[in-house]
Scaffold this motif. Structure first.
Motif, PDB file in Angstrom:
ATOM      1  N   ILE A  99       0.856  -1.188   0.000  1.00  0.00           N
ATOM      2  CA  ILE A  99       0.000   0.000   0.000  1.00  0.00           C
ATOM      3  C   ILE A  99       0.891   1.235   0.000  1.00  0.00           C
ATOM      4  CG2 ILE A  99      -1.807   1.287   1.209  1.00  0.00           C
ATOM      5  CD1 ILE A  99      -2.607  -1.337   2.576  1.00  0.00           C
ATOM      6  N   VAL A 100       0.683   2.116  -0.966  1.00  0.00           N
ATOM      7  CA  VAL A 100       1.414   3.377  -1.028  1.00  0.00           C
ATOM      8  C   VAL A 100       0.442   4.511  -0.707  1.00  0.00           C
ATOM      9  CG1 VAL A 100       2.676   4.990  -2.499  1.00  0.00           C
ATOM     10  CG2 VAL A 100       3.060   2.532  -2.737  1.00  0.00           C
ATOM     11  N   LEU A 101       0.786   5.308   0.296  1.00  0.00           N
ATOM     12  CA  LEU A 101      -0.028   6.465   0.683  1.00  0.00           C
ATOM     13  C   LEU A 101       0.711   7.733   0.280  1.00  0.00           C
ATOM     14  CD1 LEU A 101      -0.967   5.415   4.344  1.00  0.00           C
ATOM     15  CD2 LEU A 101      -2.218   4.919   2.264  1.00  0.00           C
ATOM     16  N   ILE A 102       0.034   8.602  -0.456  1.00  0.00           N
ATOM     17  CA  ILE A 102       0.626   9.881  -0.858  1.00  0.00           C
ATOM     18  C   ILE A 102      -0.132  10.988  -0.131  1.00  0.00           C
ATOM     19  CG2 ILE A 102       1.124  11.432  -2.775  1.00  0.00           C
ATOM     20  CD1 ILE A 102       1.228   9.026  -4.594  1.00  0.00           C
ATOM     21  N   ASP A 103       0.574  11.749   0.690  1.00  0.00           N
ATOM     22  CA  ASP A 103      -0.067  12.765   1.532  1.00  0.00           C
ATOM     23  C   ASP A 103       0.771  14.051   1.500  1.00  0.00           C
ATOM     24  OD1 ASP A 103      -1.903  13.898   3.212  1.00  0.00           O
ATOM     25  OD2 ASP A 103      -1.460  12.632   4.940  1.00  0.00           O
ATOM     26  N   ASN A 104       0.281  15.060   2.209  1.00  0.00           N
ATOM     27  CA  ASN A 104       0.981  16.356   2.325  1.00  0.00           C
ATOM     28  C   ASN A 104       1.173  17.049   0.972  1.00  0.00           C
ATOM     29  OD1 ASN A 104       1.223  16.206   5.121  1.00  0.00           O
ATOM     30  ND2 ASN A 104       3.144  15.068   4.987  1.00  0.00           N
ATOM     31  N   LEU A 105       0.199  16.878   0.074  1.00  0.00           N
ATOM     32  CA  LEU A 105       0.284  17.529  -1.233  1.00  0.00           C
ATOM     33  C   LEU A 105      -0.138  18.989  -1.183  1.00  0.00           C
ATOM     34  CD1 LEU A 105      -1.158  14.641  -3.438  1.00  0.00           C
ATOM     35  CD2 LEU A 105       1.211  15.407  -3.338  1.00  0.00           C
ATOM     36  N   ASP A 106      -0.500  19.459   0.002  1.00  0.00           N
ATOM     37  CA  ASP A 106      -0.984  20.836   0.147  1.00  0.00           C
ATOM     38  C   ASP A 106       0.121  21.804   0.580  1.00  0.00           C
ATOM     39  OD1 ASP A 106      -0.686  19.591   2.581  1.00  0.00           O
ATOM     40  OD2 ASP A 106      -2.340  20.650   3.538  1.00  0.00           O
ATOM     41  N   LYS A 107       1.336  21.329   0.743  1.00  0.00           N
ATOM     42  CA  LYS A 107       2.397  22.156   1.314  1.00  0.00           C
ATOM     43  C   LYS A 107       2.695  23.408   0.487  1.00  0.00           C
ATOM     44  CE  LYS A 107       3.217  19.536   4.878  1.00  0.00           C
ATOM     45  NZ  LYS A 107       2.779  19.983   6.206  1.00  0.00           N
ATOM     46  N   SER A 108       2.548  23.304  -0.827  1.00  0.00           N
ATOM     47  CA  SER A 108       2.889  24.451  -1.688  1.00  0.00           C
ATOM     48  C   SER A 108       1.652  25.133  -2.260  1.00  0.00           C
ATOM     49  CB  SER A 108       3.786  23.979  -2.842  1.00  0.00           C
ATOM     50  OG  SER A 108       4.965  23.407  -2.346  1.00  0.00           O
ATOM     51  N   TRP A 109       0.471  24.846  -1.701  1.00  0.00           N
ATOM     52  CA  TRP A 109      -0.773  25.356  -2.272  1.00  0.00           C
ATOM     53  C   TRP A 109      -1.003  26.805  -1.838  1.00  0.00           C
ATOM     54  CZ3 TRP A 109      -3.415  23.402  -6.157  1.00  0.00           C
ATOM     55  CH2 TRP A 109      -4.687  23.895  -6.430  1.00  0.00           C
ATOM     56  N   ARG A 110      -0.336  27.713  -2.515  1.00  0.00           N
ATOM     57  CA  ARG A 110      -0.506  29.142  -2.262  1.00  0.00           C
ATOM     58  C   ARG A 110      -0.534  29.863  -3.591  1.00  0.00           C
ATOM     59  NH1 ARG A 110       4.272  29.368   2.258  1.00  0.00           N
ATOM     60  NH2 ARG A 110       3.279  28.003   3.788  1.00  0.00           N
ATOM     61  N   LYS A 111      -1.233  30.971  -3.616  1.00  0.00           N
ATOM     62  CA  LYS A 111      -1.430  31.687  -4.877  1.00  0.00           C
ATOM     63  C   LYS A 111      -0.112  32.079  -5.527  1.00  0.00           C
ATOM     64  CE  LYS A 111      -4.008  35.470  -6.972  1.00  0.00           C
ATOM     65  NZ  LYS A 111      -4.904  36.616  -6.753  1.00  0.00           N
ATOM     66  N   ASP A 112       0.872  32.456  -4.702  1.00  0.00           N
ATOM     67  CA  ASP A 112       2.144  32.897  -5.259  1.00  0.00           C
ATOM     68  C   ASP A 112       3.028  31.740  -5.711  1.00  0.00           C
ATOM     69  OD1 ASP A 112       2.321  32.108  -2.658  1.00  0.00           O
ATOM     70  OD2 ASP A 112       3.808  33.602  -2.061  1.00  0.00           O
ATOM     71  N   ASN A 113       2.536  30.512  -5.585  1.00  0.00           N
ATOM     72  CA  ASN A 113       3.312  29.343  -6.007  1.00  0.00           C
ATOM     73  C   ASN A 113       2.753  28.688  -7.263  1.00  0.00           C
ATOM     74  OD1 ASN A 113       5.161  29.595  -4.011  1.00  0.00           O
ATOM     75  ND2 ASN A 113       4.344  27.999  -2.696  1.00  0.00           N
ATOM     76  N   LYS A 114       2.164  29.487  -8.153  1.00  0.00           N
ATOM     77  CA  LYS A 114       1.706  29.000  -9.452  1.00  0.00           C
ATOM     78  C   LYS A 114       0.665  27.893  -9.313  1.00  0.00           C
ATOM     79  CE  LYS A 114       6.065  30.285 -11.669  1.00  0.00           C
ATOM     80  NZ  LYS A 114       7.207  29.842 -12.477  1.00  0.00           N
ATOM     81  N   ILE A 115      -0.516  28.277  -8.848  1.00  0.00           N
ATOM     82  CA  ILE A 115      -1.604  27.326  -8.612  1.00  0.00           C
ATOM     83  C   ILE A 115      -1.947  26.548  -9.879  1.00  0.00           C
ATOM     84  CG2 ILE A 115      -4.072  27.155  -8.096  1.00  0.00           C
ATOM     85  CD1 ILE A 115      -2.427  27.528  -5.622  1.00  0.00           C
ATOM     86  N   ARG A 116      -1.959  27.232 -11.016  1.00  0.00           N
ATOM     87  CA  ARG A 116      -2.322  26.554 -12.271  1.00  0.00           C
ATOM     88  C   ARG A 116      -1.355  25.412 -12.576  1.00  0.00           C
ATOM     89  NH1 ARG A 116      -5.579  28.014 -16.539  1.00  0.00           N
ATOM     90  NH2 ARG A 116      -5.104  27.033 -18.553  1.00  0.00           N
ATOM     91  N   LEU A 118       0.655  23.848 -10.390  1.00  0.00           N
ATOM     92  CA  LEU A 118       0.476  22.814  -9.364  1.00  0.00           C
ATOM     93  C   LEU A 118      -0.764  21.972  -9.643  1.00  0.00           C
ATOM     94  CD1 LEU A 118       1.331  24.807  -6.102  1.00  0.00           C
ATOM     95  CD2 LEU A 118       2.549  22.805  -6.965  1.00  0.00           C
ATOM     96  N   SER A 119      -1.829  22.627 -10.084  1.00  0.00           N
ATOM     97  CA  SER A 119      -3.072  21.913 -10.383  1.00  0.00           C
ATOM     98  C   SER A 119      -2.853  20.880 -11.477  1.00  0.00           C
ATOM     99  CB  SER A 119      -4.162  22.903 -10.814  1.00  0.00           C
ATOM    100  OG  SER A 119      -4.494  23.778  -9.765  1.00  0.00           O
ATOM    101  N   ARG A 120      -2.113  21.258 -12.499  1.00  0.00           N
ATOM    102  CA  ARG A 120      -1.860  20.322 -13.602  1.00  0.00           C
ATOM    103  C   ARG A 120      -0.979  19.149 -13.155  1.00  0.00           C
ATOM    104  NH1 ARG A 120      -3.700  22.111 -18.333  1.00  0.00           N
ATOM    105  NH2 ARG A 120      -4.244  24.312 -18.557  1.00  0.00           N
ATOM    106  N   ILE A 121      -0.024  19.436 -12.285  1.00  0.00           N
ATOM    107  CA  ILE A 121       0.827  18.355 -11.768  1.00  0.00           C
ATOM    108  C   ILE A 121      -0.008  17.375 -10.941  1.00  0.00           C
ATOM    109  CG2 ILE A 121       2.705  17.813 -10.159  1.00  0.00           C
ATOM    110  CD1 ILE A 121       4.012  20.467 -11.038  1.00  0.00           C
ATOM    111  N   LEU A 122      -0.869  17.915 -10.061  1.00  0.00           N
ATOM    112  CA  LEU A 122      -1.699  17.042  -9.228  1.00  0.00           C
ATOM    113  C   LEU A 122      -2.714  16.273 -10.066  1.00  0.00           C
ATOM    114  CD1 LEU A 122      -2.323  19.333  -6.117  1.00  0.00           C
ATOM    115  CD2 LEU A 122      -0.750  17.408  -6.320  1.00  0.00           C
ATOM    116  N   LEU A 123      -3.255  16.924 -11.093  1.00  0.00           N
ATOM    117  CA  LEU A 123      -4.165  16.219 -12.000  1.00  0.00           C
ATOM    118  C   LEU A 123      -3.438  15.083 -12.716  1.00  0.00           C
ATOM    119  CD1 LEU A 123      -6.400  18.934 -13.714  1.00  0.00           C
ATOM    120  CD2 LEU A 123      -7.179  16.972 -12.382  1.00  0.00           C
ATOM    121  N   GLY A 124      -2.191  15.348 -13.094  1.00  0.00           N
ATOM    122  CA  GLY A 124      -1.391  14.303 -13.734  1.00  0.00           C
ATOM    123  C   GLY A 124      -1.201  13.115 -12.811  1.00  0.00           C
TER     124      GLY A 124
END
Length: 381
Positions: A99-116, A118-124
């Motif tokens: 079992i692989v758990l992927i967590d803490n993906l919210d660490k860089s979720w800020r407007k000044d960190n290129k949300i668009r 980051l969104s594409r990376i997470l969607l990928g």
């Protein structure tokens, strides 16, 4: 990267075995990993660079996306993925579950960190999850199936943000973790309490904590004041225990819980400032803008606070988007019927609640009780 992470973990577990317990196939696997240590034993950022370099060295110039994807797949499978899967087939036991758990993906979720971006990376990542499971689970060359699961934890407000960029959002079917059942929610604490005390059947609620506070049953008091998230209830009880112990109490008293509520409110305020899709300064200014208000706040007052916090300093900023955002963080609840406010712990109810709120003559919202002590909110209930 996920496949190499699995390989790294299996390598370290196998390496810890005594020499006489290592099979020939396991020794071959250890030798393979050590020969390719850059790919398997380095930290994840180094492995990412190495993987990209490996792909690019095997790529020709192409302008067509489908050709590019095909060549990426080919470059990977001609090399490390193909070989490591053959090793997996030989050394992973049939009864073993990975079992692989992927967590803490919210660490860089800020407007000044290129949300668009980051969104594409997470969607990928989300879009690749099924393929990754297929890659490891089914090894056709050896006609072997491996019991493999991949779980990605993501905050609901972040999921809501990234789903806007998905071409086929309806094909993404997440499982929502909700804690609307109070008994299930409190089991988080009960089970931790049992494990920490190494005893079964300990009566936490009658022996170690007061049964009533401010004319409310203790469970109802707590649930009305905390955000229904595991980390919140854990923080609340740890803090209550610390306060009771420091005061020399044999059990958590009502006075301890009042003190805990105040300290929890400060902690929630700080955490919500960080968990946002705008800058920390803007979110902090908005939150402090709520200071001293009545628990029920009008749409017009919200807009004024947003302007003062420079969140809507131009007409291009979507007011409704920001309101949706703070509602998704449970800072505010929408009024859906006169004097009936709903906090959206269930993402799927958002559209319904928005429509009901907009149909009211005077749109109003309610500030969550978790923030009342710190923001000195005046409550009428």
């Amino acid at each position: 990267l996920i496949i190499t992470d699995v390989a790294q973990r299996i390598y370290h577990e196998t390496k810890e075995l005594p020499i006489y317990a290592v099979t020939e196939q396991e020794q071959d696997f250890l030798d393979y990993i050590e020969r390719n240590s850059k790919m398997y034993l380095e930290d994840i950022s180094t492995r990412l660079e190495h993987t990209i370099d490996n792909i690019m060295n095997n790529m020709d110039d192409t302008s067509k996306q489908f050709e590019f994807k095909a060549r990426v797949t080919e470059a990977l499978h001609l090399g490390s993925i193909h070989e490591i899967k053959l090793h997996f087939a030989k050394i992973i036991k049939k009864k073993k579950r990975i079992i692989v758990l992927i967590d803490n993906l919210d660490k860089s979720w800020r407007k000044d960190n290129k949300i668009r971006t980051l969104s594409r990376i997470l969607l990928g990542l989300i879009g690749s999850a099924g393929r990754i499971v297929g890659e490891i689970s089914v090894i056709k060359q050896k006609q072997i199936n491996i019991n493999f699961n991949l779980i990605i934890f993501l905050r609901s407000d972040i999921f809501k943000g990234i789903i806007r960029y998905a071409r086929e959002a309806d094909k993404i079917n997440p499982t929502w973790l909700t804690y609307d059942d109070h008994e299930i929610f409190f089991r988080i604490i009960e089970e931790r309490f049992t494990i920490l005390n190494s005893k079964e059947g300990i009566d936490l609620w009658n022996k170690y904590i007061t049964t009533e506070i401010e004319e409310e049953k203790v469970k109802k008091y707590i649930m009305n004041r905390v955000l229904p998230r595991p980390r919140d209830i854990i923080f609340f009880f740890k803090k209550a225990q610390e306060i009771a112990v420091s005061r020399g109490h044999d059990m958590i008293t009502s006075e301890d819980l009042v003190k805990t509520y105040n300290e929890y409110s400060t902690w929630v305020f700080s955490s919500l400032i960080v968990e946002n899709g705008i800058t920390i300064q803007q979110m902090e200014d908005f939150m402090y803008g709520l200071m001293g208000y009545n628990a029920v706040i009008s749409y017009e007052d919200l807009v004024i606070i947003m302007k003062e916090a420079k969140i809507i300093d131009s007409e291009s900023y979507d007011i409704e988007y920001f309101i949706d955002h703070v509602v998704s963080l449970s800072i505010l609840g929408r009024e859906t019927k006169i004097e009936q406010f709903v906090f959206e712990y269930d993402f799927k109810a958002e559209k319904k609640n928005k429509i009901l709120n907009k149909r009211l003559k005077n749109r109003r919202f309610k500030i969550h009780k978790a923030l009342h002590p710190y923001l000195e909110i005046t409550s009428n209930d």
